[in-house]
Motif scaffolding. Structure first.
Motif, PDB file in Angstrom:
ATOM      1  N   LYS A 183     -52.507  16.455 -37.785  1.00 37.79           N
ATOM      2  CA  LYS A 183     -53.274  17.703 -37.595  1.00 37.79           C
ATOM      3  C   LYS A 183     -52.458  18.943 -37.961  1.00 37.79           C
ATOM      4  N   GLU A 184     -51.304  18.754 -38.569  1.00 35.15           N
ATOM      5  CA  GLU A 184     -50.486  19.878 -39.026  1.00 35.15           C
ATOM      6  C   GLU A 184     -51.061  20.398 -40.343  1.00 35.15           C
ATOM      7  N   LYS A 185     -50.801  21.647 -40.621  1.00 32.92           N
ATOM      8  CA  LYS A 185     -51.325  22.258 -41.840  1.00 32.92           C
ATOM      9  C   LYS A 185     -50.373  22.010 -43.005  1.00 32.92           C
ATOM     10  N   PRO A 236     -35.727  19.401 -35.672  1.00 38.39           N
ATOM     11  CA  PRO A 236     -36.035  18.060 -35.152  1.00 38.39           C
ATOM     12  C   PRO A 236     -36.668  17.157 -36.212  1.00 38.39           C
ATOM     13  N   SER A 237     -36.353  15.883 -36.121  1.00 38.53           N
ATOM     14  CA  SER A 237     -36.949  14.885 -37.003  1.00 38.53           C
ATOM     15  C   SER A 237     -38.377  14.577 -36.568  1.00 38.53           C
ATOM     16  N   CYS A 238     -39.248  14.320 -37.520  1.00 38.85           N
ATOM     17  CA  CYS A 238     -40.633  13.900 -37.236  1.00 38.85           C
ATOM     18  C   CYS A 238     -41.352  14.895 -36.328  1.00 38.85           C
ATOM     19  N   GLU A 239     -41.021  16.174 -36.432  1.00 34.99           N
ATOM     20  CA  GLU A 239     -41.558  17.145 -35.478  1.00 34.99           C
ATOM     21  C   GLU A 239     -43.069  17.309 -35.589  1.00 34.99           C
ATOM     22  N   ILE A 240     -43.653  16.998 -36.752  1.00 37.60           N
ATOM     23  CA  ILE A 240     -45.115  17.138 -36.848  1.00 37.60           C
ATOM     24  C   ILE A 240     -45.829  16.133 -35.942  1.00 37.60           C
ATOM     25  N   TYR A 241     -45.109  15.103 -35.512  1.00 36.47           N
ATOM     26  CA  TYR A 241     -45.712  14.126 -34.601  1.00 36.47           C
ATOM     27  C   TYR A 241     -45.289  14.343 -33.150  1.00 36.47           C
ATOM     28  N   GLY A 242     -44.897  15.569 -32.822  1.00 33.90           N
ATOM     29  CA  GLY A 242     -44.586  15.872 -31.432  1.00 33.90           C
ATOM     30  C   GLY A 242     -43.166  15.515 -31.084  1.00 33.90           C
ATOM     31  N   ASP A 243     -42.844  15.635 -29.823  1.00 40.10           N
ATOM     32  CA  ASP A 243     -41.441  15.523 -29.417  1.00 40.10           C
ATOM     33  C   ASP A 243     -41.074  14.147 -28.893  1.00 40.10           C
TER      34      ASP A 243
END
Lengths: 484, 484
Positions: free
Chosen positions: A334-336, B18-25
């Motif tokens: 859901k990121e742009k 942070p790594s993979c930050e688009i998928y949250g923490d």
């Protein structure tokens, strides 16, 4: 010189050797770089940075190798990055079932076929285990990613099977904080991991391997709007169609062999890069992949291949991945991922140059190694800027103060140049050893040095020796070992 | 400037994130280096190679990260590299049980204690989960290595928890093929992996991290027979005893604070290296570890620590590992690890300099970042040879042909120097942005350039500008950005 000659060189001169070898051969598919290999690799990567990354104003990142499960759900690797395999009930050997069937029966079943199709072919053709004649279990899919558990509860995560996934998931932050503009190139060097069924041939099929990947994000409506194409329009590439043809990048685009200037530009600068590595480009080709051969994410694919004594090796996969990756990650996260290109909102497409470093280094070694029978020596004719040892520093004899003078000269240059000090053995033998590990220059300190402060500078390829002043050593080496 | 200021810089200017930050923490303990971070790291590692590896004539290797189970049976990591943990029955949170008990009760139980001792302390003190007040399951050991399965049968193997294990298992081949002589130093840069219970503070406690390790193999009977000790005898180090004392390496040996010249030599060259990184050495110390603090393999241990706004950070562990490692691998593998040193047959001892790269880079950033209020700017005063961008190339305005001239100058230097081209925005703002990312020099092309082919060269720290000729740019930058 063939694969075995390169292997002998690698083992004896510290280019590479098996990992964990003191514990036997149970650790197939893992190799280590020794000192000569590390030197060659570092210099190769510096050339790659100069000729591709900096030339094209790309950014370089270095991401985590362990990535979260969400990444590979979105990328398709969890569902699609699997080989069909079959296991013998008796001796427990495992085989790629599509390859086994094709070898034994000439029947070609695509690896993506339904598993029942493989079982049917096995039973109809009464195929048995090649090792023990035993029967087989049912075919199954084997995902080639290595899984790890994070934290005490073992949250599932994976070692990345390609470095580019870091670049895709980092795209939104990079584009924003680095003030991005399309086309936007991001590069990365790092390890990737694939749990191969049959690792083999040392550096050529590894389970843990180095990639240097470049992902160029672009506006799909501007693939022929490439100003810098003029830099490479006359660069000659060799393209494998029905037959192998040499042509300029311009001709390749005009004849529709390469679909647009954007792709042709990158194939052009890639060819210029490899030219400088010492690979014999008359034994290279770009091969356009057919529909069945392409990876699941690729829309257009050219492999850069090099001919070796064990056949054509794929060194680089050049894939036009379209919006497969950014679209997949955008949907799941859901990121742009859309950006503005002038006044147009666009989800960028991706063209990638996915380079296998280990295979490239192998090819350089094989193409540069020669048996100079006339002079009774093996010579590794590496480009001076790639050589792991750039200069040998030798005393003709140890006595009469020559050792001390040699040590002083070595001390003066060793932090700046990869240097090797050698006092022991016949001078001819010491030169031979340097030739074999690819050292382009040798400085020898002799009795004349003590009188007039000159040394001999020996050239590896011509074997010629010239006297230069000690005070000139730095400037001479600087010029001779400089990157092009 | 404190931890939060560095974090802000890191996120906004592309040092790390942070790594993979688009998928949250959910992916705690994994971070990526952005473009500025990669540049800083590469330059730092080149300095490390010059000041430690080449200075001391060491060899560098690059080994596999996944290593076989036998390696870690022999090394002791399978049995000893584990933390005692405890899990809440209700909310399932997990804690280091020794730390929990010590925080709540001040009772110190060593982490290596019997698990029943922890359970007893928990129940006697009626300790509950700090998150939900729930009761605990029984304490258990949690091994911090990441396990992977190799091949279709999932043969167990591990991601190495320290890079040095590659060096130990490769020792027999390296010593033989590289014509080794004691002392024999082998270095390696690479990733290591530890499945931390509580990763935190970005680069400071990672699950996947970079180490630069050096293992020096030596004859334990010759630890005071170190010719090159004279190079560092006057080098000043700061040693933490009951109080912090400054002393020369020579004084440290003579007063028995450092047990021998061999160890003192390496602490000396390590201090000289860090001096050149820009870390404020008046906020550094070597701290001798007590019996309880040392790792399970260490006989003598000094930590090199640096003071930051979040306390003293351990950047390097200097461990005299004796024959713990080679002895263990020799026993398990049956391979020969003894070598001849002159006429003496010896199983070498090992002294290691185990450097955390990520923490070192953090410390450099914190020590070099300053708020220059007088000039209304944030300045990152990195050493020029460490700066990720060495030079900005700016046009004063875009019109009148200045853009084209600026582009030409940029093209001429960009493959050799890490350069950044910037045409847009007020010139003052562009200088500020370069100051913040640590760029030591800026070249500005203005109207005078078109008349006399000179440019201004701005110095980040003094903010002074001098005119130099375009033809001098390469030689000026070469000198100003050269490694010491």
């Amino acid at each position: 010189m063939n694969y075995d000659d390169v292997m002998k060189l690698a083992l004896e001169r510290g280019f590479y050797f098996p990992s964990c070898e003191i514990y036997g051969d149970a650790h197939a598919g893992f190799w280590e770089y020794g000192p000569a290999g590390v030197g060659l690799k570092n210099n190769y990567l510096e050339l790659w940075r100069r000729e591709l990354v900096r030339r094209d104003d790309m950014l370089e990142i270095d991401g985590s190798q362990i990535m979260s499960q969400s990444v590979f759900e979105a990328s398709g690797h969890l569902s699609s990055f699997a080989d069909p395999i079959i296991k013998c009930k008796e001796c427990k050997s495992t085989f790629r079932v599509d390859k086994l069937i094709s070898e034994k029966t000439k029947i070609e079943i695509p690896e993506s076929a339904d598993l029942l199709d493989f079982d049917k072919a096995i039973s109809e053709n009464n195929l048995k285990c090649p090792n023990c004649k035993g029967g087989f279990e049912a075919a199954r899919k084997f995902n080639m990613m290595f899984k790890v558990g994070i934290g005490p509860d073992g949250e599932p995560a994976y070692l990345r099977p390609e470095t580019c996934q870091s670049i895709f998931v980092d795209f939104p932050r990079l584009y924003k904080t680095m003030r991005g503009k399309l086309p936007f190139g991001v590069a990365q060097i790092g390890k990737s991991f694939r749990n191969e069924i049959s690792p083999r041939q040392s550096l050529l099929r590894l389970r843990e391997f180095y990639q240097a990947e470049i992902e160029v994000f672009c506006n799909p409506n501007k693939l022929n709007d490439v100003e810098k194409f003029s830099d490479v329009q006359d660069t000659v590439i060799r393209v494998q169609l029905d037959e192998l043809k040499e042509m300029s990048c311009k001709e390749a685009v005009e004849s529709d062999i390469i679909p647009n200037k954007f792709v042709a530009y990158y194939l052009g600068i890639l060819a210029e890069f490899y030219e400088k590595t010492g690979i014999d480009m008359s034994r290279s080709r770009f091969r356009k992949l057919g529909e069945k051969e392409k990876a699941f994410y690729a829309e257009i694919a050219f492999d850069f291949e090099v001919e070796t004594t064990i056949g054509w090796l794929e060194l680089v996969a050049c894939n036009y991945r379209s919006d497969y990756d950014l679209g997949g990650h955008a949907k799941k996260s859901k990121e742009k991922f859309e950006v503005m290109d002038d006044d147009e909102k666009v989800l960028p497409h991706v063209f990638e140059i996915s380079m296998g470093i280990d295979r490239s280094l192998y090819s350089i070694l094989e193409h540069c190694l020669r048996d100079d029978k006339e002079n009774d020596r093996i010579v590794l004719s590496l480009k001076p800027y790639l050589a792991p040892i750039q200069v040998g520093v030798l005393s003709l004899v140890k006595k009469d103060g020559l050792k001390e003078k040699t040590d002083d000269i070595y001390q003066a240059i060793k932090r700046k140049y990869d240097s090797f000090l050698d006092h022991s053995g016949a001078i001819g033998r010491r030169y031979r050893r340097l030739d074999e590990v690819g050292t382009p220059f040798a400085i020898t300190i002799d009795h004349q040095t003590l009188q007039d402060d000159t040394v001999t500078l020996r050239d590896r390829d011509s074997m010629e020796q010239n006297r230069i002043k000690v005070s000139e050593i730095d400037s001479v080496l600087y010029k001779k070992t400089a990157f092009p």
